[in-house]
Design a protein around this motif. Structure first.
Motif, PDB file in Angstrom:
ATOM      1  N   THR A 155       0.855  -1.434  -0.011  1.00  0.00           N
ATOM      2  CA  THR A 155      -0.030   0.123   0.079  1.00  0.00           C
ATOM      3  C   THR A 155       0.923   1.250   0.134  1.00  0.00           C
ATOM      4  N   PHE A 156       0.511   2.176  -0.904  1.00  0.00           N
ATOM      5  CA  PHE A 156       1.329   3.285  -1.026  1.00  0.00           C
ATOM      6  C   PHE A 156       0.552   4.627  -1.462  1.00  0.00           C
ATOM      7  N   ASP A 157      -0.100   4.309  -2.585  1.00  0.00           N
ATOM      8  CA  ASP A 157      -1.044   5.562  -3.113  1.00  0.00           C
ATOM      9  C   ASP A 157      -1.878   6.250  -2.470  1.00  0.00           C
ATOM     10  N   ILE A 158      -2.596   5.391  -1.845  1.00  0.00           N
ATOM     11  CA  ILE A 158      -3.754   6.022  -1.214  1.00  0.00           C
ATOM     12  C   ILE A 158      -3.355   6.646   0.196  1.00  0.00           C
ATOM     13  N   PRO A 159      -2.737   6.234   0.883  1.00  0.00           N
ATOM     14  CA  PRO A 159      -1.962   7.050   2.181  1.00  0.00           C
ATOM     15  C   PRO A 159      -1.195   8.252   1.826  1.00  0.00           C
ATOM     16  N   PHE A 160      -0.359   7.862   0.871  1.00  0.00           N
ATOM     17  CA  PHE A 160       0.363   8.935   0.354  1.00  0.00           C
ATOM     18  C   PHE A 160      -0.254  10.310   0.008  1.00  0.00           C
ATOM     19  N   LEU A 161      -1.198   9.985  -1.276  1.00  0.00           N
ATOM     20  CA  LEU A 161      -1.829  11.162  -1.558  1.00  0.00           C
ATOM     21  C   LEU A 161      -3.088  11.551  -0.858  1.00  0.00           C
ATOM     22  N   THR A 163      -3.142  11.482   2.996  1.00  0.00           N
ATOM     23  CA  THR A 163      -2.549  12.123   4.555  1.00  0.00           C
ATOM     24  C   THR A 163      -1.183  12.208   4.522  1.00  0.00           C
ATOM     25  N   GLY A 164      -0.377  11.551   3.468  1.00  0.00           N
ATOM     26  CA  GLY A 164       1.116  11.670   3.459  1.00  0.00           C
ATOM     27  C   GLY A 164       1.717  10.997   4.508  1.00  0.00           C
ATOM     28  N   GLY A 165       1.173  10.180   4.885  1.00  0.00           N
ATOM     29  CA  GLY A 165       1.662   9.316   6.135  1.00  0.00           C
ATOM     30  C   GLY A 165       1.369   9.804   7.490  1.00  0.00           C
ATOM     31  N   GLY A 166       0.720  11.100   7.463  1.00  0.00           N
ATOM     32  CA  GLY A 166       0.491  11.583   8.840  1.00  0.00           C
ATOM     33  C   GLY A 166      -0.812  11.344   9.344  1.00  0.00           C
ATOM     34  N   PRO A 167      -1.242  12.011  10.663  1.00  0.00           N
ATOM     35  CA  PRO A 167      -0.167  12.924  11.417  1.00  0.00           C
ATOM     36  C   PRO A 167       0.478  11.944  12.224  1.00  0.00           C
ATOM     37  N   THR A 168       1.718  12.435  12.330  1.00  0.00           N
ATOM     38  CA  THR A 168       2.835  11.899  13.288  1.00  0.00           C
ATOM     39  C   THR A 168       3.058  10.269  12.957  1.00  0.00           C
ATOM     40  N   TYR A 169       3.011  10.120  11.608  1.00  0.00           N
ATOM     41  CA  TYR A 169       3.126   8.570  10.908  1.00  0.00           C
ATOM     42  C   TYR A 169       2.245   7.741  11.381  1.00  0.00           C
ATOM     43  N   ALA A 170       1.083   8.425  11.550  1.00  0.00           N
ATOM     44  CA  ALA A 170      -0.351   7.619  12.183  1.00  0.00           C
ATOM     45  C   ALA A 170      -0.781   6.726  10.812  1.00  0.00           C
ATOM     46  N   THR A 171      -0.491   7.066   9.789  1.00  0.00           N
ATOM     47  CA  THR A 171      -0.900   6.281   8.548  1.00  0.00           C
ATOM     48  C   THR A 171       0.254   6.014   7.680  1.00  0.00           C
ATOM     49  N   GLU A 172       1.336   5.834   8.245  1.00  0.00           N
ATOM     50  CA  GLU A 172       2.628   5.390   7.513  1.00  0.00           C
ATOM     51  C   GLU A 172       2.429   3.989   7.318  1.00  0.00           C
ATOM     52  N   PHE A 173       3.060   3.566   5.916  1.00  0.00           N
ATOM     53  CA  PHE A 173       2.886   2.060   5.724  1.00  0.00           C
ATOM     54  C   PHE A 173       4.282   2.071   5.155  1.00  0.00           C
ATOM     55  N   LEU A 174       4.689   0.537   5.138  1.00  0.00           N
ATOM     56  CA  LEU A 174       5.970   0.129   4.503  1.00  0.00           C
ATOM     57  C   LEU A 174       6.276   0.821   2.999  1.00  0.00           C
ATOM     58  N   GLY A 175       5.095   0.875   2.283  1.00  0.00           N
ATOM     59  CA  GLY A 175       5.377   1.600   0.980  1.00  0.00           C
ATOM     60  C   GLY A 175       5.688   3.110   1.004  1.00  0.00           C
ATOM     61  N   THR A 176       5.100   3.797   2.053  1.00  0.00           N
ATOM     62  CA  THR A 176       5.181   5.203   2.056  1.00  0.00           C
ATOM     63  C   THR A 176       6.589   5.339   2.927  1.00  0.00           C
ATOM     64  N   ARG A 177       6.929   4.412   3.560  1.00  0.00           N
ATOM     65  CA  ARG A 177       8.285   4.596   4.387  1.00  0.00           C
ATOM     66  C   ARG A 177       9.375   4.412   3.695  1.00  0.00           C
ATOM     67  N   ILE A 178       9.355   3.269   2.704  1.00  0.00           N
ATOM     68  CA  ILE A 178      10.536   3.069   1.502  1.00  0.00           C
ATOM     69  C   ILE A 178      10.352   4.351   0.568  1.00  0.00           C
ATOM     70  N   TYR A 179       9.469   5.091   0.433  1.00  0.00           N
ATOM     71  CA  TYR A 179       9.521   6.174  -0.631  1.00  0.00           C
ATOM     72  C   TYR A 179      10.205   7.449   0.157  1.00  0.00           C
ATOM     73  N   ARG A 180       9.879   7.469   1.370  1.00  0.00           N
ATOM     74  CA  ARG A 180      10.197   8.742   2.321  1.00  0.00           C
ATOM     75  C   ARG A 180      11.731   8.535   2.630  1.00  0.00           C
ATOM     76  N   ILE A 181      12.058   7.245   2.875  1.00  0.00           N
ATOM     77  CA  ILE A 181      13.676   7.105   3.215  1.00  0.00           C
ATOM     78  C   ILE A 181      14.463   7.258   1.835  1.00  0.00           C
ATOM     79  N   SER A 182      14.084   6.625   0.783  1.00  0.00           N
ATOM     80  CA  SER A 182      14.848   6.547  -0.727  1.00  0.00           C
ATOM     81  C   SER A 182      14.956   7.772  -1.065  1.00  0.00           C
ATOM     82  N   VAL A 183      13.578   8.523  -1.425  1.00  0.00           N
ATOM     83  CA  VAL A 183      13.743   9.845  -2.110  1.00  0.00           C
ATOM     84  C   VAL A 183      13.783  11.046  -1.199  1.00  0.00           C
ATOM     85  N   GLY A 184      13.012  11.028  -0.105  1.00  0.00           N
ATOM     86  CA  GLY A 184      13.023  12.278   0.808  1.00  0.00           C
ATOM     87  C   GLY A 184      14.306  12.257   1.596  1.00  0.00           C
TER      88      GLY A 184
END
Length: 312
Positions: A247-253, A255-276
């Motif tokens: 899962t990546f697109d729905i939480p990323f688009l 909530t962006g993984g927020g608030p305070t990583y409450a909707t962070e998933f492995l997919g969004t975490r990979i993107y945040r670490i690799s790109v951000g």
């Protein structure tokens, strides 16, 4: 003139047939046509997996020519990261809730549309429409609905329930529930189609016999329909588990993984670490763990299903 009677040799005949089968196996007519695509697809797939595994042992930002070999340090850092465990917990909760609700809705809708209803085709289209809508187009709609001055709060104000208005995405639990509801809305159509097709394979005579014996709708569903679609349910469980891990697109688009990583998933975490954070090595380590979890979960579900069928 003497004639020799044919001798019966079953063992020789069986050996000859087995030899012919082996020759036919190695002379599959379509093999030369699919072999190039098979080699390319499998080669690219396993090359990418192997290269990602190699990247996971590096300290590298993805652009610099300097690559430092650090062994398993990325994995150690990942398992010590509390956000990783939170993302994993969110993924597990997401899977359990979405799978349960989708299965319940899918089989109920499939049973209803196998009954005597008018305009069945229209209902099928309405149920399946969310599946073909891109998350990039639906995410702004849901952000507008749940915004502080959005549609939902305006509706609550309009009906005299202004005391319940709030910034919905500011609450981590509510934000995660919203993400789950969007996934359920978008993917239930696929589950419905799979169950609808599976129910169509059930013998009408079996259902009719149950009706004659006095079984009602609920009894038919629980005693005939549900056991008959067990294989479909296992397939949906595997697909939902793998989909939840990716899962990546729905939480990323939304909530962006927020608030305070409450909707962070492995997919969004990979993107945040690799790109951000430009930490390709750590992001690759997350990707390898995601792959292991996906394969392991699929195997466990399949093995558990076979054991249950064997004991039944």
């Amino acid at each position: 003139m003497t004639t020799t009677a044919p001798t019966n040799n079953p063992a020789g005949v069986a050996t000859e047939r087995s030899s012919r089968r082996r020759r036919g196996l190695y002379r599959t007519p379509g093999l030369p046509w699919i072999l190039p695509a098979l080699v390319v697809s499998v080669g690219v797939l396993y090359y990418c997996i192997g290269y990602t595994g190699y990247l996971s042992t590096l300290d590298w930002d993805g652009a610099s020519p300097l690559q430092r070999q650090i062994g398993l340090a990325n994995y150690v850092q990942m398992f010590q990261d509390p956000i990783f465990w939170r993302a994993l917990g969110n993924t597990a909760a997401f899977y359990v809730v979405t799978f349960t609700v989708q299965v319940a809705l899918g089989i109920v809708l499939a049973c209803l549309l196998h009954s005597r209803l008018y305009a069945k085709t229209l209902y099928k289209v309405l149920i399946f429409i969310p599946v073909v809508l891109a998350p990039a187009t639906t995410a702004p709609v849901f952000r507008q609905i749940y915004a502080p001055g959005g549609t939902l709060n305006q509706l609550l104000d309009g009906v005299g329930l202004g005391a319940f208005t709030q910034p919905w995405f500011a609450n981590g639990t509510i934000a995660l529930i919203i993400i789950m509801s969007v996934q359920i809305w978008q993917s239930t159509g696929i589950v419905f189609i799979l169950y609808f097709a599976a129910i169509g394979q059930i013998s009408p005579e079996m259902v009719e016999a149950a009706r004659i014996d006095g079984a009602g709708d609920l009894r038919v569903v629980t005693s005939i329909v549900w056991p008959s679609v067990r294989g479909t349910t296992v397939a949906i469980a595997i697909l939902s588990a793998i989909g939840s891990l990716k899962t990546f697109d729905i939480p990323f688009l939304i909530t962006g993984g927020g608030p305070t990583y409450a909707t962070e998933f492995l997919g969004t975490r990979i993107y945040r670490i690799s790109v951000g954070f430009s930490d390709v090595g750590l992001g690759a380590a997350f990707s390898i763990v995601l792959l292991v979890l996906a394969v392991g979960t699929a195997v466990l579900i399949q093995v558990g299903s076979r054991r249950k069928e064997g004991s039944a």
